[in-house]
Design a protein around this motif. Structure first.
Motif, PDB file in Angstrom:
ATOM      1  N   ALA A   1      48.864   9.199  40.365  1.00  0.00           N
ATOM      2  CA  ALA A   1      49.381   8.686  39.013  1.00  0.00           C
ATOM      3  C   ALA A   1      49.188   7.166  38.923  1.00  0.00           C
ATOM      4  CB  ALA A   1      50.659   9.229  38.580  1.00  0.00           C
ATOM      5  N   LEU A   2      49.782   6.463  39.782  1.00  0.00           N
ATOM      6  CA  LEU A   2      49.671   4.906  39.857  1.00  0.00           C
ATOM      7  C   LEU A   2      48.257   4.605  39.904  1.00  0.00           C
ATOM      8  CD1 LEU A   2      52.604   3.914  42.002  1.00  0.00           C
ATOM      9  CD2 LEU A   2      52.403   3.489  39.991  1.00  0.00           C
ATOM     10  N   GLY A   3      47.265   5.245  40.617  1.00  0.00           N
ATOM     11  CA  GLY A   3      45.978   4.774  40.412  1.00  0.00           C
ATOM     12  C   GLY A   3      45.262   4.979  39.266  1.00  0.00           C
ATOM     13  N   SER A   4      45.768   6.044  38.492  1.00  0.00           N
ATOM     14  CA  SER A   4      45.135   6.418  37.281  1.00  0.00           C
ATOM     15  C   SER A   4      45.265   5.127  36.126  1.00  0.00           C
ATOM     16  CB  SER A   4      45.530   7.535  36.849  1.00  0.00           C
ATOM     17  OG  SER A   4      46.815   7.564  36.388  1.00  0.00           O
ATOM     18  N   GLY A   5      46.597   4.643  36.367  1.00  0.00           N
ATOM     19  CA  GLY A   5      47.104   3.734  35.520  1.00  0.00           C
ATOM     20  C   GLY A   5      47.933   4.618  34.031  1.00  0.00           C
ATOM     21  N   ASP A   6      47.923   5.632  34.194  1.00  0.00           N
ATOM     22  CA  ASP A   6      48.572   6.291  33.176  1.00  0.00           C
ATOM     23  C   ASP A   6      49.991   6.296  33.106  1.00  0.00           C
ATOM     24  OD1 ASP A   6      49.422   8.234  31.251  1.00  0.00           O
ATOM     25  OD2 ASP A   6      47.902   9.730  31.728  1.00  0.00           O
ATOM     26  N   ILE A   7      50.654   5.675  32.486  1.00  0.00           N
ATOM     27  CA  ILE A   7      52.249   5.597  32.525  1.00  0.00           C
ATOM     28  C   ILE A   7      52.689   6.838  32.252  1.00  0.00           C
ATOM     29  CG2 ILE A   7      52.543   4.947  29.997  1.00  0.00           C
ATOM     30  CD1 ILE A   7      54.722   3.113  30.949  1.00  0.00           C
ATOM     31  N   SER A   8      52.300   7.712  31.330  1.00  0.00           N
ATOM     32  CA  SER A   8      52.801   9.074  31.294  1.00  0.00           C
ATOM     33  C   SER A   8      52.767   9.891  32.672  1.00  0.00           C
ATOM     34  CB  SER A   8      52.293   9.859  30.162  1.00  0.00           C
ATOM     35  OG  SER A   8      52.476   8.969  28.797  1.00  0.00           O
ATOM     36  N   ALA A   9      51.709   9.742  33.397  1.00  0.00           N
ATOM     37  CA  ALA A   9      51.633  10.563  34.472  1.00  0.00           C
ATOM     38  C   ALA A   9      52.636   9.965  35.761  1.00  0.00           C
ATOM     39  CB  ALA A   9      50.045  10.468  35.030  1.00  0.00           C
ATOM     40  N   VAL A  10      52.511   8.682  35.640  1.00  0.00           N
ATOM     41  CA  VAL A  10      53.722   8.314  36.556  1.00  0.00           C
ATOM     42  C   VAL A  10      54.974   8.434  36.098  1.00  0.00           C
ATOM     43  CG1 VAL A  10      54.541   5.984  37.539  1.00  0.00           C
ATOM     44  CG2 VAL A  10      52.098   5.972  36.801  1.00  0.00           C
ATOM     45  N   ALA A  11      55.402   8.559  35.014  1.00  0.00           N
ATOM     46  CA  ALA A  11      56.863   9.082  34.625  1.00  0.00           C
ATOM     47  C   ALA A  11      56.975  10.302  35.024  1.00  0.00           C
ATOM     48  CB  ALA A  11      57.091   8.687  33.238  1.00  0.00           C
ATOM     49  N   ALA A  12      55.986  11.374  34.710  1.00  0.00           N
ATOM     50  CA  ALA A  12      55.959  12.678  34.874  1.00  0.00           C
ATOM     51  C   ALA A  12      56.316  13.072  36.473  1.00  0.00           C
ATOM     52  CB  ALA A  12      54.916  13.252  34.444  1.00  0.00           C
ATOM     53  N   ALA A  13      55.826  11.857  37.433  1.00  0.00           N
ATOM     54  CA  ALA A  13      55.615  12.202  38.809  1.00  0.00           C
ATOM     55  C   ALA A  13      57.174  11.750  39.405  1.00  0.00           C
ATOM     56  CB  ALA A  13      54.881  11.298  39.552  1.00  0.00           C
ATOM     57  N   LEU A  14      58.104  11.212  38.496  1.00  0.00           N
ATOM     58  CA  LEU A  14      59.383  10.770  38.894  1.00  0.00           C
ATOM     59  C   LEU A  14      60.430  11.566  38.345  1.00  0.00           C
ATOM     60  CD1 LEU A  14      58.598   6.992  37.998  1.00  0.00           C
ATOM     61  CD2 LEU A  14      59.013   7.642  40.229  1.00  0.00           C
ATOM     62  N   HIS A  15      61.604  11.718  39.109  1.00  0.00           N
ATOM     63  CA  HIS A  15      62.819  12.628  38.724  1.00  0.00           C
ATOM     64  C   HIS A  15      63.388  11.834  37.423  1.00  0.00           C
ATOM     65  CE1 HIS A  15      66.427  14.528  39.027  1.00  0.00           C
ATOM     66  NE2 HIS A  15      66.093  15.546  39.779  1.00  0.00           N
ATOM     67  N   PRO A  16      64.130  12.756  36.485  1.00  0.00           N
ATOM     68  CA  PRO A  16      64.823  11.794  35.522  1.00  0.00           C
ATOM     69  C   PRO A  16      65.726  11.069  35.907  1.00  0.00           C
ATOM     70  CG  PRO A  16      64.225  14.306  34.972  1.00  0.00           C
ATOM     71  CD  PRO A  16      63.779  14.235  36.256  1.00  0.00           C
ATOM     72  N   ASP A  17      66.442  11.285  37.004  1.00  0.00           N
ATOM     73  CA  ASP A  17      67.420  10.714  37.359  1.00  0.00           C
ATOM     74  C   ASP A  17      66.928   9.664  38.759  1.00  0.00           C
ATOM     75  OD1 ASP A  17      69.216  12.058  35.739  1.00  0.00           O
ATOM     76  OD2 ASP A  17      69.386  13.304  37.357  1.00  0.00           O
ATOM     77  N   SER A  18      65.621   9.343  38.693  1.00  0.00           N
ATOM     78  CA  SER A  18      65.257   8.480  39.829  1.00  0.00           C
ATOM     79  C   SER A  18      65.753   7.170  39.638  1.00  0.00           C
ATOM     80  CB  SER A  18      63.563   8.366  39.788  1.00  0.00           C
ATOM     81  OG  SER A  18      63.266   8.120  38.497  1.00  0.00           O
ATOM     82  N   THR A  19      65.981   6.376  40.767  1.00  0.00           N
ATOM     83  CA  THR A  19      66.244   4.953  40.934  1.00  0.00           C
ATOM     84  C   THR A  19      65.018   4.306  41.955  1.00  0.00           C
ATOM     85  OG1 THR A  19      67.448   5.382  42.686  1.00  0.00           O
ATOM     86  CG2 THR A  19      68.508   5.169  40.542  1.00  0.00           C
ATOM     87  N   MET A  20      64.904   2.973  41.574  1.00  0.00           N
ATOM     88  CA  MET A  20      63.958   2.193  42.765  1.00  0.00           C
ATOM     89  C   MET A  20      64.814   1.013  42.940  1.00  0.00           C
ATOM     90  SD  MET A  20      60.372   0.161  41.882  1.00  0.00           S
ATOM     91  CE  MET A  20      59.957  -0.845  43.155  1.00  0.00           C
ATOM     92  N   ILE A  21      64.781   0.694  44.267  1.00  0.00           N
ATOM     93  CA  ILE A  21      65.408  -0.353  44.873  1.00  0.00           C
ATOM     94  C   ILE A  21      64.517  -1.384  45.441  1.00  0.00           C
ATOM     95  CG2 ILE A  21      67.316  -1.371  46.439  1.00  0.00           C
ATOM     96  CD1 ILE A  21      68.689   1.466  46.012  1.00  0.00           C
ATOM     97  N   GLY A  22      64.383  -2.492  45.258  1.00  0.00           N
ATOM     98  CA  GLY A  22      63.595  -3.498  45.928  1.00  0.00           C
ATOM     99  C   GLY A  22      64.355  -4.448  46.755  1.00  0.00           C
ATOM    100  N   ASP A  23      63.720  -4.923  47.883  1.00  0.00           N
ATOM    101  CA  ASP A  23      64.545  -5.940  48.752  1.00  0.00           C
ATOM    102  C   ASP A  23      63.292  -6.895  49.324  1.00  0.00           C
ATOM    103  OD1 ASP A  23      65.401  -7.142  51.030  1.00  0.00           O
ATOM    104  OD2 ASP A  23      66.451  -5.600  51.827  1.00  0.00           O
ATOM    105  N   ALA A  24      63.591  -8.284  48.585  1.00  0.00           N
ATOM    106  CA  ALA A  24      62.609  -9.271  49.194  1.00  0.00           C
ATOM    107  C   ALA A  24      63.431 -10.523  49.546  1.00  0.00           C
ATOM    108  CB  ALA A  24      61.475  -9.516  47.978  1.00  0.00           C
TER     109      ALA A  24
END
Length: 307
Positions: A186-209
């Motif tokens: 989905a990320l490769g397609s650039g389609d935001i709806s497809a990306v969101a659909a691949a994520l759990h509704p309660d998903s979280t993302m954590i970055g560390d840099a």
């Protein structure tokens, strides 16, 4: 002969000690240093006073890790953004000389989501929980390591147990792989709806840099917000097929026992030329990506062993 036998006995416990150090500290480097220090202490100890070598070494490594945890707590006060554990990363195809930690982190309690939850505990809670619930160390011994009473050590473990109770169990590898592949497609397609659909509704993302490169400073929650953020990273690093982006190399890898991604890139104009790396780990729930972890701080990538 005695020294050689002692070395052989120590080596037979190395994987166990590394696993203890890693789960206690969340750091590959600290775990390796603690194990090395335990060897030096063993070499200087009176062997006749050691009844159970494995238990003795476990206690020594635990004491060293308590000091490492307290030092890390001080560093976190000035850390930029979120703090994640160091990932253990190996190639999809097993190496002929396997990493001792690789086999260990394939266990449920070492998966990335479980390690992330441990980072939310205080150092004493973490030590009490890992040693008692993970290794069945008696509370009186844990109390001695922490310098508290046995009852206090027991209460520390109870509080830690409550904090980790909601960690989602790791799903079978096939289900995990399918969910991660769907998200990356989905990320490769650039389609935001497809990306969101691949994520759990309660998903979280954590970055560390720690401010070394672009990632999320705060925890990102919700499928739509994460989809927008991930697409932004994809465009920045060329994951969407853009041609005007830095040279990027993507490699699937095993991140704490399950499928993840290693991203390497170089930026035009850097002198001297430098190659940068980030590791993406994932947690899957209900067939969707529930947790995404972007480890981009170079200081936390000592556990990347891809051959």
């Amino acid at each position: 002969m005695v020294a050689a036998l002692l070395a052989d006995l120590f080596e037979s416990h190395r994987a166990h000690l590394l696993s203890v150090g890693y789960r206690l500290t969340g750091s590959v480097g600290d775990a390796e240093d603690a194990v090395q220090e335990s060897w030096l202490r063993l070499a200087g100890a009176h062997q006749s006073e050691i009844e159970d070598l494995r238990a003795w070494l476990t206690t020594v490594v635990s004491r060293i890790c308590v000091d490492r945890l307290r030092s890390a707590a001080v560093r976190r006060e000035s850390y930029v953004g979120q703090w994640l554990p160091e990932p253990v990363v190996t190639a999809i195809t097993p190496s002929s000389t396997p990493d001792p930690l690789d086999a260990v982190v394939r266990k449920q309690e070492y998966r990335f989501a479980a390690m992330v939850v441990l980072e939310t505990l205080t150092p004493p809670q973490r030590v009490a929980f890992v040693l008692h619930d993970g290794l069945s160390v008696p509370f009186d011994e844990i109390a001695d390591i922490l310098g508290v009473s046995a009852d206090a050590a027991r209460q520390l473990a109870v509080r830690a147990r409550k904090a980790v109770a909601h960690t989602p169990p790791a799903v079978p590898n096939d289900e995990h792989d399918a969910a991660v592949q769907r998200l990356l497609t989905a990320l490769g397609s650039g389609d935001i709806s497809a990306v969101a659909a691949a994520l759990h509704p309660d998903s979280t993302m954590i970055g560390d840099a720690n401010g070394t490169t672009a990632t999320a400073i705060n925890v990102v929650g919700g499928a739509d917000r994460i989809a927008r953020f991930l697409l932004g990273l994809a465009r920045k690093y060329g994951l969407d097929g853009s041609t005007d982006t830095p040279s990027v190399d993507l490699e699937f890898a095993v991140v704490n026992g399950q499928l993840g991604l290693v991203v390497r890139w170089s930026v035009a104009g850097d002198w001297p030329s430098t190659h940068r790396t980030r590791v993406m780990g994932f947690t899957v729930r209900d067939g969707l990506v529930w947790g995404a972890y972007d480890v981009a701080n170079p200081a936390k990538l000592s556990g990347v062993h891809l051959g």
